[in-house]
Design an enzyme around this catalytic site. Sequence first.
Site, PDB file in Angstrom:
ATOM      1  N   ARG A 101       7.723   7.839  -0.623  1.00 49.95           N
ATOM      2  CA  ARG A 101       7.746   6.373  -0.487  1.00 49.95           C
ATOM      3  C   ARG A 101       8.415   5.909   0.810  1.00 49.95           C
ATOM      4  O   ARG A 101       9.072   4.874   0.843  1.00 49.95           O
ATOM      5  CB  ARG A 101       8.465   5.715  -1.674  1.00 49.95           C
ATOM      6  N   ARG A 151       8.125  -0.962   0.623  1.00 53.01           N
ATOM      7  CA  ARG A 151       8.855  -2.231   0.625  1.00 53.01           C
ATOM      8  C   ARG A 151      10.181  -2.243   1.352  1.00 53.01           C
ATOM      9  O   ARG A 151      10.682  -3.305   1.699  1.00 53.01           O
ATOM     10  CB  ARG A 151       9.061  -2.693  -0.816  1.00 53.01           C
ATOM     11  N   ARG A 203       1.610  -6.291   4.783  1.00 51.59           N
ATOM     12  CA  ARG A 203       1.053  -6.435   3.444  1.00 51.59           C
ATOM     13  C   ARG A 203       0.956  -7.884   2.981  1.00 51.59           C
ATOM     14  O   ARG A 203       0.332  -8.159   1.962  1.00 51.59           O
ATOM     15  CB  ARG A 203       1.910  -5.648   2.440  1.00 51.59           C
ATOM     16  N   TYR A 218      -0.659   6.687 -17.484  1.00 51.21           N
ATOM     17  CA  TYR A 218      -1.045   5.298 -17.160  1.00 51.21           C
ATOM     18  C   TYR A 218      -2.312   4.891 -17.899  1.00 51.21           C
ATOM     19  O   TYR A 218      -2.422   3.766 -18.402  1.00 51.21           O
ATOM     20  CB  TYR A 218      -1.234   5.127 -15.646  1.00 51.21           C
ATOM     21  N   ASP A 245      -2.338   5.371  -3.245  1.00 51.16           N
ATOM     22  CA  ASP A 245      -1.654   5.426  -4.533  1.00 51.16           C
ATOM     23  C   ASP A 245      -2.382   6.407  -5.436  1.00 51.16           C
ATOM     24  O   ASP A 245      -3.576   6.663  -5.252  1.00 51.16           O
ATOM     25  CB  ASP A 245      -1.594   4.047  -5.202  1.00 51.16           C
TER      26      ASP A 245
HETATM   27  O1  CP3 Z   1       5.042   6.390   1.318  1.00 47.84           O
HETATM   28  C1  CP3 Z   1       4.510   7.005   0.381  1.00 47.84           C
HETATM   29  O2  CP3 Z   1       5.132   7.736  -0.410  1.00 47.84           O
HETATM   30  C2  CP3 Z   1       2.985   6.973   0.255  1.00 47.84           C
HETATM   31  C3  CP3 Z   1       2.460   6.023  -0.606  1.00 47.84           C
HETATM   32  C4  CP3 Z   1       2.559   6.156  -2.120  1.00 47.84           C
HETATM   33  C5  CP3 Z   1       2.481   5.008  -2.932  1.00 47.84           C
HETATM   34  N1  CP3 Z   1       2.404   5.429  -4.234  1.00 47.84           N
HETATM   35  C6  CP3 Z   1       2.424   3.634  -2.437  1.00 47.84           C
HETATM   36  C7  CP3 Z   1       2.875   2.546  -3.321  1.00 47.84           C
HETATM   37  C8  CP3 Z   1       2.612   7.269  -2.959  1.00 47.84           C
HETATM   38  C9  CP3 Z   1       2.749   8.746  -2.615  1.00 47.84           C
HETATM   39  C10 CP3 Z   1       2.502   6.798  -4.289  1.00 47.84           C
HETATM   40  C11 CP3 Z   1       2.429   7.678  -5.462  1.00 47.84           C
HETATM   41  C12 CP3 Z   1       2.664   7.103  -6.806  1.00 47.84           C
HETATM   42  N2  CP3 Z   1       2.207   5.914  -7.316  1.00 47.84           N
HETATM   43  C13 CP3 Z   1       3.316   7.779  -7.840  1.00 47.84           C
HETATM   44  C14 CP3 Z   1       3.912   9.164  -7.724  1.00 47.84           C
HETATM   45  C15 CP3 Z   1       5.169   9.136  -6.934  1.00 47.84           C
HETATM   46  C16 CP3 Z   1       6.363   8.589  -7.667  1.00 47.84           C
HETATM   47  O3  CP3 Z   1       6.913   7.633  -7.155  1.00 47.84           O
HETATM   48  O4  CP3 Z   1       6.726   9.157  -8.692  1.00 47.84           O
HETATM   49  C17 CP3 Z   1       3.311   6.954  -8.965  1.00 47.84           C
HETATM   50  C18 CP3 Z   1       3.945   7.270 -10.307  1.00 47.84           C
HETATM   51  C19 CP3 Z   1       2.586   5.774  -8.627  1.00 47.84           C
HETATM   52  C20 CP3 Z   1       2.278   4.605  -9.494  1.00 47.84           C
HETATM   53  C21 CP3 Z   1       2.880   3.383  -8.904  1.00 47.84           C
HETATM   54  N3  CP3 Z   1       2.299   2.641  -7.899  1.00 47.84           N
HETATM   55  C22 CP3 Z   1       4.172   2.826  -9.146  1.00 47.84           C
HETATM   56  C23 CP3 Z   1       5.149   3.327 -10.179  1.00 47.84           C
HETATM   57  C24 CP3 Z   1       4.324   1.738  -8.274  1.00 47.84           C
HETATM   58  C25 CP3 Z   1       5.549   0.866  -8.057  1.00 47.84           C
HETATM   59  C26 CP3 Z   1       5.525  -0.366  -8.872  1.00 47.84           C
HETATM   60  C27 CP3 Z   1       6.557  -1.357  -8.347  1.00 47.84           C
HETATM   61  O5  CP3 Z   1       6.111  -2.356  -7.773  1.00 47.84           O
HETATM   62  O6  CP3 Z   1       7.752  -1.100  -8.498  1.00 47.84           O
HETATM   63  C28 CP3 Z   1       3.146   1.633  -7.515  1.00 47.84           C
HETATM   64  C29 CP3 Z   1       2.887   0.667  -6.448  1.00 47.84           C
HETATM   65  C30 CP3 Z   1       3.077   1.200  -5.081  1.00 47.84           C
HETATM   66  N4  CP3 Z   1       2.527   2.359  -4.630  1.00 47.84           N
HETATM   67  C31 CP3 Z   1       3.812   0.590  -4.022  1.00 47.84           C
HETATM   68  C32 CP3 Z   1       3.672   1.432  -2.912  1.00 47.84           C
HETATM   69  C33 CP3 Z   1       4.213   1.217  -1.528  1.00 47.84           C
HETATM   70  C34 CP3 Z   1       4.533  -0.736  -4.097  1.00 47.84           C
HETATM   71  C35 CP3 Z   1       3.496  -1.803  -3.959  1.00 47.84           C
HETATM   72  C36 CP3 Z   1       3.944  -2.963  -3.129  1.00 47.84           C
HETATM   73  O7  CP3 Z   1       4.354  -2.761  -1.962  1.00 47.84           O
HETATM   74  O8  CP3 Z   1       3.801  -4.071  -3.623  1.00 47.84           O
END
Ligand code: CP3
Length: 343
Positions: A26, A30, A39, A150, A75
């Site tokens: 990550r 954000r 974004r 999910y 994602d």
């Molecule tokens: O920088 C990176 O790591 C690459 C991008 C990345 C994202 N998601 C972008 C993202 C990666 C590798 C993921 C993987 C992901 N997504 C996982 C496995 C990694 C982990 O964290 O365990 C999981 C479980 C998800 C599912 C998911 N998507 C979650 C739990 C969330 C966060 C929800 C929240 O808002 O708290 C997302 C959304 C997400 N994926 C964001 C990002 C940057 C946030 C979205 C935003 O910016 O509004």
Amino acid sequence: MLLSDSAFLRACRGERVPHVPVWFMRQAGRSLPEYRALREGVPMLESCTRAELVVEITMQPVRRYGVDAAILFSDIVVPLKAIGVDLDIVPGTGPVVAAPIRDLAAVGQLRELTPEDVPYVTEAIRGAVGELGATPLIGFAGAPFTLASYLIEGGPSKDHRLTKAMMYGEPDLWHALLGRLAKIAAVFLRVQAEAGASAVQLFDSWAGTLGRSDYEKYVRPHSQAVLEAVADLGVPRIHFGVGTGELLASMGAAGAEVVGVDWRVPLDEASKRIGPGRAVQGNLDPTLAFAPTAVMTARAGEVIDAGRHAPGHVFNLGHGVLPGTDPDQLARLVDFVHGYQPR
Ligand code: CP3
């Protein structure tokens, strides 16, 4: 400098490194003001389909921190959306699925992924690789269990109760679902590696909710199938989950070259559990970025010292960068890791 000689790829292969390589799960997201600016007004899943935006967001942490690897901005649910699953990523919540999967008819709806379903991924990877030069790009996918959670729950879950109820109660349905998800994950990883990703990471974020025997019976065969399906690509495979201390030996046996470890188990102990010949990735507690810099770096030094006992070590946090993390703290952390002379 050659890409194949980068500190990150050398560490994945267990070779000597000029410095301990570091990147953050990550790292794009954000916590970066430049990410929030890009974004602005673009929904998360839509942003993942705009290749120029993906390239730019993927590059942001590399430019800011000088990390040793980039990870594609995408994602784990992107391939599911691409095959027609009605889902969204809700800000502050995570993936939400409109019609959760509970029966065989719903499993049957999960068709195979093809490269044509995700042209923006291929395009974004080619673009990012062109800009990254000698810095490797990591592609990734969600592992079958974490994706299933999910899809079955319909959204994030603390206890994964519906997921585990299906796993225990309807094993045939369970294995049918995970088998399909394994194929989707494998194609998604293959697309990324063939477009130029230098390594792939399989995120089984929520596997730590399982005990070892259930993990081995219901989950590992499917993760192993994903990893085996991309073994021929010749890129290092990283396998990560949270709270997996009791599963590390089992995860090591699933086949990845690198096993990601959260902050609960020191890397020397983790490496013993994982077994010989596999590098480790991790594992600073992400909350340490909120502690004073000297406290954070002292603990990072301990992580590196422990990582020396493994065949290879890629420095990372034990899970993703938390929202609200000060980017300057992460910049100082990267500098510290790069300058650290291990004992
Ligand atoms: O920088 C990176 O790591 C690459 C991008 C990345 C994202 N998601 C972008 C993202 C990666 C590798 C993921 C993987 C992901 N997504 C996982 C496995 C990694 C982990 O964290 O365990 C999981 C479980 C998800 C599912 C998911 N998507 C979650 C739990 C969330 C966060 C929800 C929240 O808002 O708290 C997302 C959304 C997400 N994926 C964001 C990002 C940057 C946030 C979205 C935003 O910016 O509004």
